[in-house]
Design an enzyme around this catalytic site. Structure first.
Site, short mmCIF file in Angstrom:
data_model
loop_
_atom_site.label_atom_id
_atom_site.label_comp_id
_atom_site.label_asym_id
_atom_site.label_seq_id
_atom_site.Cartn_x
_atom_site.Cartn_y
_atom_site.Cartn_z
N ASP A 1 5.07 -15.65 15.44
CA ASP A 1 6.35 -16.35 15.56
C ASP A 1 6.13 -17.85 15.53
OD1 ASP A 1 8.48 -14.31 15.91
OD2 ASP A 1 7.21 -13.70 17.59
N ASP B 1 5.72 -7.38 13.05
CA ASP B 1 5.89 -8.82 13.28
C ASP B 1 4.92 -9.25 14.37
OD1 ASP B 1 6.62 -11.40 13.71
OD2 ASP B 1 8.70 -10.99 14.27
N SER C 1 0.83 -1.20 0.00
CA SER C 1 0.00 0.00 0.00
C SER C 1 0.86 1.25 0.00
CB SER C 1 -0.92 0.01 1.24
OG SER C 1 -0.36 -0.74 2.30
#
Length: 707
Positions: free
Chosen positions: A272, A269, A197
């Site tokens: 995991d 993030d 984007s």
């Protein structure tokens, strides 16, 4: 007030003083009555959808639940087959409905606990919002009952839709497609996503009109659960225009008379993978063996003959999350943020209802959205960039460390808490007067640098590099001190290749000095090329193909440098090798297309049903702001399948000035006139006017639906 003697006042009435004293009070009363009557009259007696000539639904609800019901109806009218298909997948029953091809999808949804969590999320909604979700589902079901002939038979098995289906779909999209892509989990690596984007916010000091401006420009695949749906929702307390992904019951990118925002996929993030050490029937954690929690699912899989095959599917859960792969005494478990955040939809709704920065930030502070940059602008002239998301508080490691598989046998690596809103990288009203994000880390949102990486944990976001699209974005904003609304739209459509400016000055003379004739002819084409990917650009196909055959990570003589983020990398490290690649590529292009200087639009196309147009735009990694990704077709050409999808340019003047485009049109239902009806504008690098008031809408009215 007065004393009378013989029908005469004791003191003469001085009417001019009375009027002067009470006139402001009387005018105030009149003003309140007028405004009240306008507010009362602005609430319609019925709920209706006004459909404009581009298939945009303008929903006018006499109350909020009815507005949600109308929005459910509208999405079915425009995208009914797709919506039901998506909801069926979110239930984890797609293989039962449509066969073996959907088995892996079902296993992913069930592994991540989506349907079960949807029930928990629904119970956690506020009573008001629970009623809104019921109304949205009711709108879907009501449309299906009234228009069964307009819906494909194969998707009717999903009906009736429930509010829990809406929340299952929301989870599948946000948590288990955007936060963690199942395709990336397949090999348990954090690879670069195709989801992208652009977002801009321009303050009055850099705007030609003296009004703040906003540019919304997500880049997503042109189909499936990534499809944008453009709409206006007006009800008591809200009048917002924008877009959302099909199946989502609120606007995800929007603006109103006072403010607006867009999202970009940020360098966040939120997941995991943990390597578990298996022992006995469990796994080792802090020196002790922990048992798995096992859940068995009975899957029905539809066969080609219509019969069903049953399969038992088992999911093992650890402290870290569900096990997604296991073999040879080891297992990998997946941990994903946002699973305890059921208020995503209500937060988006309240963001769209906000009238100023204070109210908007109050909604943001709930941190229900698991990820996405928030780029904001408003009528008061404020602009903001927020690195939004649920960021785990981690005890160790930088961003690169957490991109790898993490040891799962110790509590030292198991995150359980999230950073509060105050910890997130954010800037409001920077001295530069502009903000940009093109999926780059927050440190490069503006220059001079306003958010410093040193002030945040090293795992919050990567330190770089600033890619070529981000550099192009910042360059356009920094080099124009007075940007008009029309210029912002023109910049949005820029196909200039920033990469070409860094590397051609070395490549062309190196090729000109070769005895190889095709290399020299290729250099001549590149010399004349305008360094753009417009439809009529000649040389873009050659350069694009050359870069695709280059090892870009080792190509530069000067690598990217954090101290010069906008001007590095630069120069060719090995011109001789680069020329050999150019000669090979040139020979293939000439053989395939008959000429070295084939026009970009002859090779790259915009196609939908009977539409076949020359395209413009290209790969953002080459520094093109107008991002379009293409896939090869059977005729040796390439077709747009990803990239610029929904675009909105907004200036917070009085009234608000806005233009928009939904590249592929605002419908997918068979026989709709709005499938691909905006591609002509896309090809011409134009946006269409946004119609927001009833007079404009009725002047461009295609259909009216009254409830």
């Amino acid at each position: 007030m007065f004393s009378f003697v013989k029908n005469k006042p004791l003191y003469p009435i001085q009417w001019h003083k009375v009027l002067r004293r009470f006139l402001p009070f009387l005018l105030g009363i009149i003003f309140i009555l007028v405004i009240s009557s306008q507010s009362i009259s602005s609430v319609p007696k019925t709920t209706e959808i006004l459909w404009d000539t581009y298939g945009i639904p303008h929903i006018y609800g006499n109350n909020t639940p009815n507005a949600f019901q109308a929005f459910g109806w509208a999405q079915m009218q425009s995208h009914g087959n797709l919506l039901l298909h998506l909801y069926g997948q979110a239930r984890g029953k797609a293989a039962q409905y449509w066969g073996e091809d959907y088995l892996e999808s079902d296993k992913w949804v069930l592994t991540m606990g989506v349907p079960k969590r949807a029930s928990t999320w629904y119970a956690a909604q506020s009573p008001a919002f629970r009623s809104y979700l019921k109304a949205f589902a009711n709108g879907i079901n009501t449309y299906a009952k009234k228009h069964p002939d307009l819906i494909d038979d194969e998707v009717k098995v999903v009906l009736p839709v429930t509010p829990e289906d809406v929340l299952s779909h929301l989870q599948r999209v946000l948590l288990f497609t955007f936060v963690v892509d199942p395709g990336r989990v397949a090999d348990i690596t954090h690879t670069k996503s195709a989801l992208g984007s652009n977002g801009w916010a321009i303050a009055p000091k850099r705007s030609a009109s003296g009004k703040a401006m906003l540019l919304a420009n997500p880049h997503l695949p042109w189909g499936d659960l990534f499809l944008w749906y453009e709409a206006q929702i007006t009800a008591p307390g809200i009048d917002a225009y924008g877009a959302t992904l099909v199946g989502i019951p609120v606007l995800a990118i929007a603006f109103n008379d006072n403010l607006g925002w867009t999202h970009t996929v940020n360098t966040h993030d939120g997941w995991d993978s943990y390597k578990l050490k298996l022992q006995k029937d469990g796994y080792l954690f802090d020196g002790k063996v922990r048992p798995f929690e096992t859940t068995n699912f009975s899957l029905k899989i539809k066969q080609k003959n219509g019969a069903f095959r049953e399969q038992i599917f088992s999911v093992q859960n650890s402290l870290h999350g569900p096990v997604v792969s296991a073999n040879k005494g080891k297992a990998l478990a997946l941990r994903v943020v946002g699973q305890n955040s059921p208020g995503v939809l209500e937060q988006w709704w309240d963001m769209a209802s906000s009238q100023n920065l204070t109210q908007f930030q109050k909604a943001l502070q709930r941190l229900q959205l698991p990820m996405f940059t928030v780029m904001y602008a408003d009528r008061e002239g404020h602009i903001m960039h927020l690195f939004n998301g649920l960021v785990p508080v981690r005890q160790q490691g930088d961003f690169a460390y957490w991109q790898n598989t993490i040891p799962g046998d110790t509590s030292k690596t198991l995150w359980t808490k999230m950073h509060p809103y105050r910890d997130l990288p954010k800037v409001i009203d920077p001295p530069s007067g502009w903000l940009q994000n093109t999926n780059d880390p927050p440190w490069t949102t503006t220059f001079p640098i306003a958010i410093k990486a040193d002030n945040y944990p090293s795992y919050m976001a990567p330190r770089g590099p600033m890619d070529f699209r981000a550099q192009r974005s910042a360059r356009m904003l920094a080099e124009d001190e007075s940007i008009s609304f029309e210029e912002m739209i023109a910049y949005k459509h820029s196909t200039q290749m920033e990469l070409a400016d860094r590397i051609l000055d070395d490549l062309i003379p190196a090729a000109q000095n070769q005895e190889n004739q095709i290399a020299r002819r290729a250099a001549e084409v590149l010399t004349k090329w305008d360094r753009k990917a417009d439809a009529n650009s000649r040389g873009a196909v050659l350069f694009n193909s050359w870069v695709d055959n280059l090892d870009i990570n080792t190509a530069f003589s000067i690598p990217w440098n954090e101290k010069s983020p906008r001007t590095t990398p630069d120069g060719l490290a090995d011109p001789e090798s680069a020329v050999k690649i150019l000669a090979n590529v040139a020979a293939k292009i000439e053989q395939t297309y008959g000429t070295l200087d084939v026009a970009w639009g002859d090779v790259f196309r915009l196609r939908s049903d009977n539409v076949d147009l020359p395209a413009n735009g290209g790969d953002g990694e080459k520094g093109i702001f107008r991002v379009v990704t293409f896939a090869p077709t059977n005729d040796g050409r390439f077709q747009a399948v990803n990239g610029d999808s929904y675009v909105a340019a907004v200036e917070f003047s009085q009234p608000v000035k806005a233009k928009a485009l939904t590249s592929y049109g605002n419908a997918t239902q068979p026989n709709s006139p709005h499938i691909g009806d905006q591609l002509q504008l896309f090809a011409r690098q134009e946006l269409r006017p946004v119609w927001r008031n009833r007079q404009e809408i009725t002047a461009h009215l295609e259909e009216r639906t009254v409830f």
